[in-house]
Design a protein around this motif. Structure first.
Motif, PDB file in Angstrom:
ATOM      1  N   ASP A 162       0.860  -1.187   0.000  1.00  0.00           N
ATOM      2  CA  ASP A 162       0.000   0.000   0.000  1.00  0.00           C
ATOM      3  C   ASP A 162       0.898   1.240   0.000  1.00  0.00           C
ATOM      4  O   ASP A 162       2.130   1.133   0.010  1.00  0.00           O
ATOM      5  CB  ASP A 162      -0.982  -0.034   1.174  1.00  0.00           C
ATOM      6  CG  ASP A 162      -0.329   0.077   2.546  1.00  0.00           C
ATOM      7  OD1 ASP A 162       0.779   0.680   2.671  1.00  0.00           O
ATOM      8  OD2 ASP A 162      -0.932  -0.418   3.520  1.00  0.00           O
ATOM      9  N   ASP A 163       0.303   2.404  -0.024  1.00  0.00           N
ATOM     10  CA  ASP A 163       1.073   3.644  -0.146  1.00  0.00           C
ATOM     11  C   ASP A 163       2.079   3.823   0.998  1.00  0.00           C
ATOM     12  O   ASP A 163       3.225   4.206   0.762  1.00  0.00           O
ATOM     13  CB  ASP A 163       0.146   4.857  -0.207  1.00  0.00           C
ATOM     14  CG  ASP A 163      -0.618   4.941  -1.520  1.00  0.00           C
ATOM     15  OD1 ASP A 163      -0.233   4.259  -2.494  1.00  0.00           O
ATOM     16  OD2 ASP A 163      -1.613   5.698  -1.567  1.00  0.00           O
ATOM     17  N   GLY A 164       1.660   3.541   2.221  1.00  0.00           N
ATOM     18  CA  GLY A 164       2.560   3.677   3.372  1.00  0.00           C
ATOM     19  C   GLY A 164       3.703   2.678   3.319  1.00  0.00           C
ATOM     20  O   GLY A 164       4.854   3.017   3.614  1.00  0.00           O
ATOM     21  N   GLU A 165       3.388   1.446   2.966  1.00  0.00           N
ATOM     22  CA  GLU A 165       4.426   0.417   2.847  1.00  0.00           C
ATOM     23  C   GLU A 165       5.413   0.766   1.731  1.00  0.00           C
ATOM     24  O   GLU A 165       6.630   0.609   1.892  1.00  0.00           O
ATOM     25  CB  GLU A 165       3.785  -0.945   2.573  1.00  0.00           C
ATOM     26  CG  GLU A 165       2.987  -1.471   3.748  1.00  0.00           C
ATOM     27  CD  GLU A 165       2.090  -2.640   3.386  1.00  0.00           C
ATOM     28  OE1 GLU A 165       1.794  -3.449   4.301  1.00  0.00           O
ATOM     29  OE2 GLU A 165       1.663  -2.760   2.206  1.00  0.00           O
ATOM     30  N   MET A 166       4.892   1.249   0.608  1.00  0.00           N
ATOM     31  CA  MET A 166       5.752   1.631  -0.511  1.00  0.00           C
ATOM     32  C   MET A 166       6.651   2.805  -0.132  1.00  0.00           C
ATOM     33  O   MET A 166       7.834   2.825  -0.460  1.00  0.00           O
ATOM     34  CB  MET A 166       4.902   1.985  -1.739  1.00  0.00           C
ATOM     35  CG  MET A 166       5.738   2.304  -2.965  1.00  0.00           C
ATOM     36  SD  MET A 166       6.762   0.925  -3.546  1.00  0.00           S
ATOM     37  CE  MET A 166       5.502  -0.019  -4.377  1.00  0.00           C
ATOM     38  N   ARG A 167       6.097   3.773   0.578  1.00  0.00           N
ATOM     39  CA  ARG A 167       6.901   4.917   1.017  1.00  0.00           C
ATOM     40  C   ARG A 167       8.025   4.460   1.944  1.00  0.00           C
ATOM     41  O   ARG A 167       9.177   4.884   1.794  1.00  0.00           O
ATOM     42  CB  ARG A 167       6.020   5.939   1.724  1.00  0.00           C
ATOM     43  CG  ARG A 167       6.776   7.145   2.195  1.00  0.00           C
ATOM     44  CD  ARG A 167       5.845   8.246   2.747  1.00  0.00           C
ATOM     45  NE  ARG A 167       6.638   9.291   3.328  1.00  0.00           N
ATOM     46  CZ  ARG A 167       6.909   9.394   4.637  1.00  0.00           C
ATOM     47  NH1 ARG A 167       6.416   8.533   5.492  1.00  0.00           N
ATOM     48  NH2 ARG A 167       7.654  10.378   5.076  1.00  0.00           N
ATOM     49  N   ALA A 168       7.702   3.583   2.888  1.00  0.00           N
ATOM     50  CA  ALA A 168       8.722   3.069   3.809  1.00  0.00           C
ATOM     51  C   ALA A 168       9.806   2.318   3.039  1.00  0.00           C
ATOM     52  O   ALA A 168      11.010   2.521   3.272  1.00  0.00           O
ATOM     53  CB  ALA A 168       8.083   2.163   4.861  1.00  0.00           C
ATOM     54  N   TRP A 169       9.394   1.449   2.124  1.00  0.00           N
ATOM     55  CA  TRP A 169      10.350   0.637   1.373  1.00  0.00           C
ATOM     56  C   TRP A 169      11.262   1.515   0.518  1.00  0.00           C
ATOM     57  O   TRP A 169      12.480   1.383   0.543  1.00  0.00           O
ATOM     58  CB  TRP A 169       9.619  -0.385   0.503  1.00  0.00           C
ATOM     59  CG  TRP A 169      10.549  -1.095  -0.428  1.00  0.00           C
ATOM     60  CD1 TRP A 169      10.550  -1.035  -1.789  1.00  0.00           C
ATOM     61  CD2 TRP A 169      11.628  -1.950  -0.067  1.00  0.00           C
ATOM     62  NE1 TRP A 169      11.571  -1.801  -2.297  1.00  0.00           N
ATOM     63  CE2 TRP A 169      12.252  -2.373  -1.257  1.00  0.00           C
ATOM     64  CE3 TRP A 169      12.140  -2.389   1.150  1.00  0.00           C
ATOM     65  CZ2 TRP A 169      13.361  -3.222  -1.276  1.00  0.00           C
ATOM     66  CZ3 TRP A 169      13.252  -3.237   1.134  1.00  0.00           C
ATOM     67  CH2 TRP A 169      13.849  -3.638  -0.064  1.00  0.00           C
ATOM     68  N   ARG A 170      10.662   2.426  -0.246  1.00  0.00           N
ATOM     69  CA  ARG A 170      11.471   3.268  -1.135  1.00  0.00           C
ATOM     70  C   ARG A 170      12.374   4.216  -0.353  1.00  0.00           C
ATOM     71  O   ARG A 170      13.508   4.473  -0.757  1.00  0.00           O
ATOM     72  CB  ARG A 170      10.555   4.046  -2.076  1.00  0.00           C
ATOM     73  CG  ARG A 170       9.966   3.146  -3.137  1.00  0.00           C
ATOM     74  CD  ARG A 170       9.131   3.906  -4.125  1.00  0.00           C
ATOM     75  NE  ARG A 170       8.692   3.011  -5.199  1.00  0.00           N
ATOM     76  CZ  ARG A 170       7.740   3.308  -6.040  1.00  0.00           C
ATOM     77  NH1 ARG A 170       7.112   4.478  -5.963  1.00  0.00           N
ATOM     78  NH2 ARG A 170       7.404   2.455  -6.985  1.00  0.00           N
ATOM     79  N   SER A 171      11.890   4.733   0.759  1.00  0.00           N
ATOM     80  CA  SER A 171      12.734   5.594   1.598  1.00  0.00           C
ATOM     81  C   SER A 171      13.940   4.814   2.106  1.00  0.00           C
ATOM     82  O   SER A 171      15.066   5.328   2.121  1.00  0.00           O
ATOM     83  CB  SER A 171      11.940   6.158   2.772  1.00  0.00           C
ATOM     84  OG  SER A 171      10.961   7.053   2.316  1.00  0.00           O
ATOM     85  N   TYR A 172      13.704   3.584   2.535  1.00  0.00           N
ATOM     86  CA  TYR A 172      14.808   2.740   2.992  1.00  0.00           C
ATOM     87  C   TYR A 172      15.814   2.503   1.865  1.00  0.00           C
ATOM     88  O   TYR A 172      17.024   2.698   2.040  1.00  0.00           O
ATOM     89  CB  TYR A 172      14.310   1.391   3.536  1.00  0.00           C
ATOM     90  CG  TYR A 172      15.432   0.392   3.546  1.00  0.00           C
ATOM     91  CD1 TYR A 172      16.440   0.475   4.494  1.00  0.00           C
ATOM     92  CD2 TYR A 172      15.531  -0.574   2.555  1.00  0.00           C
ATOM     93  CE1 TYR A 172      17.517  -0.393   4.454  1.00  0.00           C
ATOM     94  CE2 TYR A 172      16.598  -1.439   2.514  1.00  0.00           C
ATOM     95  CZ  TYR A 172      17.593  -1.345   3.462  1.00  0.00           C
ATOM     96  OH  TYR A 172      18.665  -2.191   3.409  1.00  0.00           O
TER      97      TYR A 172
END
Length: 156
Positions: free
Chosen positions: A10-20
């Motif tokens: 989802d959007d939050g998971e994708m943001r966390a993953w890409r930020s990492y």
């Protein structure tokens, strides 16, 4: 792995993953560049020097060293051979079993580590640690301890 439909992020998971992914890559590149520019030392070589410096006798079995720096035995073997040619460490046969090999810091390796450590620590503080609260540091450590445990379990 199964043939089931993937659980898309989802959007939050994708943001966390890409930020990492982006942040970890940028941080590693910056720390590497600072060591390279100031000490002609790679971040990977610095990590090997640190791991060996933390051991009694300034040495460690090659297989354990590979595990600790999260690298393949083959890659660490090539890295250690290069570092040995540079005089930073030496390989020694393990007297206990005759088959094992130790990587051992030399005096030049110790001096190189002592000279480069302030640069590295300054970089780690400036580019990460000092940007986090104590609580965030603890959460980050817990998260990656969990990830490391999970991934090591898959390889074991």
């Amino acid at each position: 792995m199964t043939d089931q439909e993937p659980r898309w992020l989802d959007d939050g998971e994708m943001r966390a993953w890409r930020s990492y992914v982006v942040g970890a890559s940028m941080l590693e590149d910056r720390l590497h560049r600072e060591l390279q520019d100031r000490h002609d030392l790679s971040l990977a070589d610095y990590e090997v020097l640190v791991r060996l410096s933390e051991r009694r006798g300034l040495r460690m079995r090659m297989s354990q060293l590979a595990d600790e720096v999260a690298s393949s035995k083959s890659r660490v073997s090539h890295q250690v051979a290069r570092m040995e040619r540079e005089g930073l460490l030496r390989r020694r046969e393990c007297p206990e079993d005759g088959r094992g090999v130790f990587a051992e810091l030399t005096e030049k390796g110790v001096k190189t580590l002592e000279g480069s450590a302030p640069t590295h620590v300054r970089g780690v503080r400036e580019h990460m640690v000092d940007l986090l609260t104590r609580e965030e540091q603890e959460v980050l450590a817990k998260v990656f301890d969990r990830v490391i445990t999970h991934l090591r379990g898959l390889d074991g």
